[in-house]
Write an enzyme that holds these catalytic residues in place. Sequence first.
Site, PDB file in Angstrom:
ATOM      1  N   ASP A 146     -17.394  35.173 -38.833  1.00  0.00           N
ATOM      2  CA  ASP A 146     -17.492  33.889 -39.287  1.00  0.00           C
ATOM      3  C   ASP A 146     -18.264  33.011 -38.245  1.00  0.00           C
ATOM      4  OD1 ASP A 146     -15.599  33.452 -37.393  1.00  0.00           O
ATOM      5  OD2 ASP A 146     -14.026  32.895 -39.208  1.00  0.00           O
TER       6      ASP A 146
ATOM      7  N   ASP B 128     -18.040  30.074 -44.419  1.00  0.00           N
ATOM      8  CA  ASP B 128     -18.898  30.710 -43.277  1.00  0.00           C
ATOM      9  C   ASP B 128     -18.229  31.840 -42.964  1.00  0.00           C
ATOM     10  OD1 ASP B 128     -16.284  29.690 -42.368  1.00  0.00           O
ATOM     11  OD2 ASP B 128     -17.199  29.786 -40.491  1.00  0.00           O
TER      12      ASP B 128
END
Length: 553
Positions: A427, A470
């Site tokens: 991420d 994300d």
Amino acid sequence: MEFSFREILINGIDDMVFVVKVEDQNFRYEFLNKSAMQCLRLNKDILGLTFRDVLPKEEAEFLYKKYQEVLIKREILTYEDSYRKKENVGEMNYSQVKLTPIFDGSGSCIRIVSVVRDITKEKAALSYVKEMVERIAESDERYQSLFTHNPDAILTFDKKGFITNGNEAVKSITGFEIIELIGKSFIDIIFEDINLLQQTINEALKGSTSSGEFLLKDKKGNILTINLKVIPLILENEVIGLFGIFKDITEATKNIEKLEESEKRFRIIAENAHDLITLVNKNGEITYVSPSYKNILGYHHKEYIGKHFIHNVHSDDLGRYMEIVEKSIQSDEPFTIEFRQKNANDEMLWCESIGKPVFNQKNKFQHLVVLTRDITLRKEYESKLKHFAYHDSLTGLPNRLLFKERFEIAKEQFLKNNNGLALMILDIDHFKRINDTYGHDIGDLVIKEFGLRIKESIGDHGTVARLGGDEFVILLSSIQNVENALEIAERIKSKVHKPWEVNGESLNVTTSIGIAMAPYSEGLTKSELMKKADIALYQAKDSGRDSYKLYEV
């Protein structure tokens, strides 16, 4: 940009589109487009509700059975249905419904996509065309029957044109006994065109067969239309008399006029139709095609006459097309088929044919009436719809559903060939801070660029999917060893370190990566491997971020 394709699905498709979620043997509306809302007066309030929550009991049960059939058969189901639009309760509309199951990686059906196309006008056109063709066939049979079952009348004349004899059919047509006609001229019973009759007789007296149509007044005073052929009776090169062979074509003439009127109506429809209209005889040969062939396929309609009706169909669709047509003829039921056929530019177009076999009064198959339309654009919509179901709308990368399928394929190859398998979860470090500082629009652009950089880093060596937010996952198949996995992680890290310019903003973006190598085990699962990679990801976070960690037992 994230919702542009969804807008196309909602507003850009004329057909009604529903996406229904399968949940514990229940079906809940998950998506419907603008056409569905307008035609059925529905709105987004039905999302999350079941058929029984939204529809009357009878309609809900009908839909429930159809969707259950898709679940059981695990294949696309197409059927025809009828409905009344909310704004016009009295008018019945007809539709063709296509239910397409969407399966997850474990083979479970999780969604069913319903595309509902209005075929009301098509059914009306097909019914009218069929009626016109049946009328044409009926008129033609009566016309043929008139000549087959009524023997020709024959009279003999001398050289002066006086009747000398005749057969029994003369009486059946004229009502006169032969004895009443002997010694008279044929001119005596002709109602009009005396000059033309005399000219016909004179031509025969010169040794040439001559014929024409005339009006005859029978014994009751009725005016008949007859077809008369005058043949010279020649002996030793000399005309010694005449044969007059005639038949009553009064009814046939009327039928021809009706036939011409029916054909005129049929051709008006066919020549102004946008779809392809085709008539196919019992030998499979094309006897008529509409002028629309030129606009849709690029061929002049006359080029198709006499050819087999599937001569231009894609080879992969030939067997299926023939099988469906044969079943239609055997059952006297209409058929619908989607197939590909070649146009004049050697391009394959997706088409849909609706056909109906036509039988005569003796229940013998005579011909097919087929309406065909170009559905290439619809096929492209369906393809995009499938892409939408399997891909993330923001990044265009595979979503969780497609990732599951890819994992099962990679796992099968791994266990078969023992060629290595690794999984990474990664991420963006402090992504919430980016969103809070620059706004969600910038955040979305960062996620898109992040996904692109990951994809460029691994190339064709694996699958990159967005899990949400994300968070991304990478599946690396045929990975030789741990060192190879670490090299790829380092490559990703370096790629992310490169300068970021997003919408005029300079950003400092880093990533944390968790890596898990798959153990060689029949019991290997995706969730197990993702859990290990997730643990490694948090280890990378705890070590200060901007790093990668390998899960170790």
